[in-house]
Every structure is written in C-alpha cells, then in structure tokens.
Design an enzyme around this catalytic site. Structure first.
Site, PDB file in Angstrom:
ATOM      1  N   CYS A 182     -25.026  20.546  13.003  1.00 32.57           N
ATOM      2  CA  CYS A 182     -25.256  19.070  12.521  1.00 32.57           C
ATOM      3  C   CYS A 182     -24.925  18.233  13.578  1.00 32.57           C
ATOM      4  CB  CYS A 182     -24.963  18.624  10.929  1.00 32.57           C
ATOM      5  SG  CYS A 182     -23.188  18.790  10.940  1.00 32.57           S
ATOM      6  N   PHE A 183     -24.710  16.734  13.161  1.00 35.27           N
ATOM      7  CA  PHE A 183     -24.324  16.010  14.299  1.00 35.27           C
ATOM      8  C   PHE A 183     -23.170  15.987  14.818  1.00 35.27           C
ATOM      9  CE2 PHE A 183     -22.890  11.634  15.591  1.00 35.27           C
ATOM     10  CZ  PHE A 183     -23.744  11.411  16.614  1.00 35.27           C
TER      11      PHE A 183
END
Length: 366
Positions: free
Chosen positions: A100-101
């Site tokens: 994810c980020f």
C-alpha cells in the site's frame, strides 16, 4: 498472522522491479492512477469513495474510528469480492507481493484476509513510498553516468537509432509521446510519476554510458527529472544529417502510417481514422501563433486536401503540408537554437548520416 516483510532497501526494490516481480497494489484507484509501480496491478482494499469516507473519519475522530468505518464499508459480500480478486490474481501469479502507500495498515489487512483464506503472501516494507524513493534515487545516480545525446533535425529517426542500442534510453516511449507538437499517441500520456518509474526501470542494470535523444525537458505531460536533464544538457552528442526527402519519408511513416495503424488497432478503422484526423488538425492549430495566420491557413488547406487523398488510398499526399512545415518552421527553429547555444553547446563528437551516427554511438564509451 503477519508475515515477515520484504525490506524496501534500494537494491532489494530495484531487484524486484528489474525481475518484473508481480505486485498487488491495494491502494485506491485514484492513487493508482496518479502513479503506479512497474509491474503492479490495482486490486484495492477500498475504492475511492470508501477511502474518502474513511479519510474524513480519521481526520475528525482518529484512527480507531476510521478503522471501524472501514470494516463496516468493506464487509460481507464486498469483502468477499475483494479477497476473491486477490485470490484470482495470486492463482496466476503466486509469487506476487502486496503493498500500500507506506506498507502499513491496508497491506496488513489484505495480508490478514488472505491468511484467513489460507494464502500467505509477504508485503513490502515501506510500501509504495519507499519503492518510489528508490526508483528516483536510481535516476539521480544515472545522472552521474556518462551520457551521449543523439541530435538532428526533425525526421532524422533519432528514436529509431536509440532503440538500436543496448544502452539506449527512449524517453519518448516512457512518456507515451513523441516529443513534438504532433507527438501524441493513442494511449494516454504517462503521468509524471509513471514516466519517472518507467525511466528508472530502464536504467536498472545500465551502469555504463547512456545514449539519449536530444529532447526538450517536457515530453508530453512529463518532465525529465532535473538532475538527469542537466546532465543531458552537458553531454557530448552526435548529430544526424539526412536529406529532406529521407526525413519526409520517415515523418510520413511515423506520424501518418504508423499513427493511423495505432489508432485503428485501439479504436477500430473508422473511429481511429476520425480521431487521427482531429489530432493532426488540432496539432497544427496549436502552432498557429508561431506559424502566423497566413502560413497556418495555407498549411490547413494542404492538410485538408491530404486527408481527402489519404482517404482515397494515397497517404503519401501528406508530403504537401509536411514538407513546408519542416522547411519553414521546424528546421529554422532547430538551427536557431543551435546558433543560440553555439558558445555554450556541448561538444559534437560526430556529425554524419544515420548509419555513421549509429556506428559512432556504438563506438562511444567502449
């Protein structure tokens, strides 16, 4: 169970990208569209609206409230569909990694849900942010490597020469744009992030000299990273010189025949033809201020006649407007820039025809 994560050190990240390791990006589609990692597929934990609602909850009420809302929004059949999408992808690419980020909560949740389905996959420590940093560092490092720039008038097939070389770096390919006012391609122009990531991927493993086309800093929607651009401006160059008829044949192949085929493949023959005409017409209009009104109107008439001839099976008819566009606009503009930069210009190690410039580029830095 939380699996051991893959360290997001620069060598590890670049190795994953170079190997084209399959990656599952569980960020929202809006994040993915702004810039993805090479080899990644977007299979989000939350779609855009869900992410937006959770973000508001986080700002107003904190992490616990945001997590609770996310669990409500992505539950039941929605959750089952998200997990099923990951399972389907992993069935085809069982060595895929999850991110994810920042390598945090969203990838952890995806990892846990897959564990519940008896599938164990690692996630990337540091996530998208750490991987992007490593890719940008590779571009900055490449700016310190020797470079050779291939220059020449419009139509000298500089890109084709670049692509003949093992150490060629085709910036236009990564931008999805051919660099000129007429350079738009059927596919969407690359975002700045995707351009940088594609460039970095190409640079992985190219540790010696790089051969690059002479470009403006902006190519389509993308800008060449500043350190790389500055190094490019100081690099020695080879300059291709070819006669007008040779260059016209190259321009017609690239900007007419190949472009028509590309649009037809993407949109169908009829719609592709219409889109191509509109693109070339609008590209000419965008040069209106520089061409002047009288010249623009003359070229527009010639272009319209060429489209009619082309529709009757004669694509060579475009020479009627392409030739004056080269001789009256692009060639004088290029020579003006050469003259303007003459005192500060980097050295030219070779000037000659296409074949001799290709050989000079191959011999360079050996």
């Amino acid at each position: 169970m939380i699996l051991a994560t893959t360290p997001a050190t620069t060598p590890a990240v670049l190795g994953l990208i170079r190997e084209e390791r399959p990656l599952i990006d569980v960020r929202a589609p809006v994040e993915f569209a702004q810039g993805a990692l090479p080899g990644a597929v977007n299979l989000p934990l939350m779609v855009d609206d869900e992410r937006h609602q959770v973000g508001i909850a986080y700002k107003k009420h904190g992490q616990a409230a945001a997590i609770e809302l996310g669990e409500r929004l992505v539950s039941g059949e929605v959750k089952q569909a998200r997990v099923a999408a990951w399972q389907k992808y992993l069935a085809e690419y069982p060595d895929a990694l999850i991110y994810c980020f920042r390598g945090g909560l969203r990838s952890q949740i995806a990892q846990q849900w897959l564990e519940e389905a008896d599938i164990s996959r690692p996630r990337l420590e540091g996530g998208w942010k750490a991987m992007r940093q490593a890719l940008c560092e590779r571009i900055d490092t490449a700016a310190l490597q020797p470079m050779l720039v291939v220059a020449g008038l419009t139509g000298c097939a500089k890109t084709a020469l670049i692509n003949q070389l093992d150490n060629g770096v085709d910036l236009e390919a990564y931008a999805h744009h051919k660099g000129s006012a007429f350079g738009r391609r059927p596919e969407e122009p690359a975002t700045q992030i995707n351009f940088e990531h594609a460039l970095a991927k190409r640079l992985i493993g190219l540790m010696e000299g790089l051969v690059i086309e002479d470009e403006s800093r902006q190519i389509g929607n993308a800008n060449i990273p500043l350190n790389f651009w500055r190094a490019q401006q100081q690099a020695p160059r080879v300059r291709i010189e070819m006669p007008l008829d040779w260059r016209l044949a190259q321009i017609q192949q690239d900007y007419i025949i190949d472009l028509e085929q590309a649009y037809a493949a993407r949109h169908g023959a009829y719609q592709g033809w219409q889109i191509m005409q509109a693109q070339l017409s609008n590209s000419l209009i965008r040069l209106g201020k520089r061409l002047g009104n009288a010249r623009l109107q003359r070229l527009q008439r010639l272009q319209a006649l060429a489209f009619k001839e082309h529709a009757q099976g004669n694509p060579q008819s475009h020479e009627a407007w392409l030739a004056p566009l080269l001789t009256e606009y692009y060639d004088p503009l290029y020579r003006y820039h050469l003259e303007k930069q003459r005192d500060a210009a980097p050295p030219e190690i070779h000037v000659g025809d296409w074949d001799s410039c290709l050989e000079a580029a191959r011999q360079w830095n050996r």
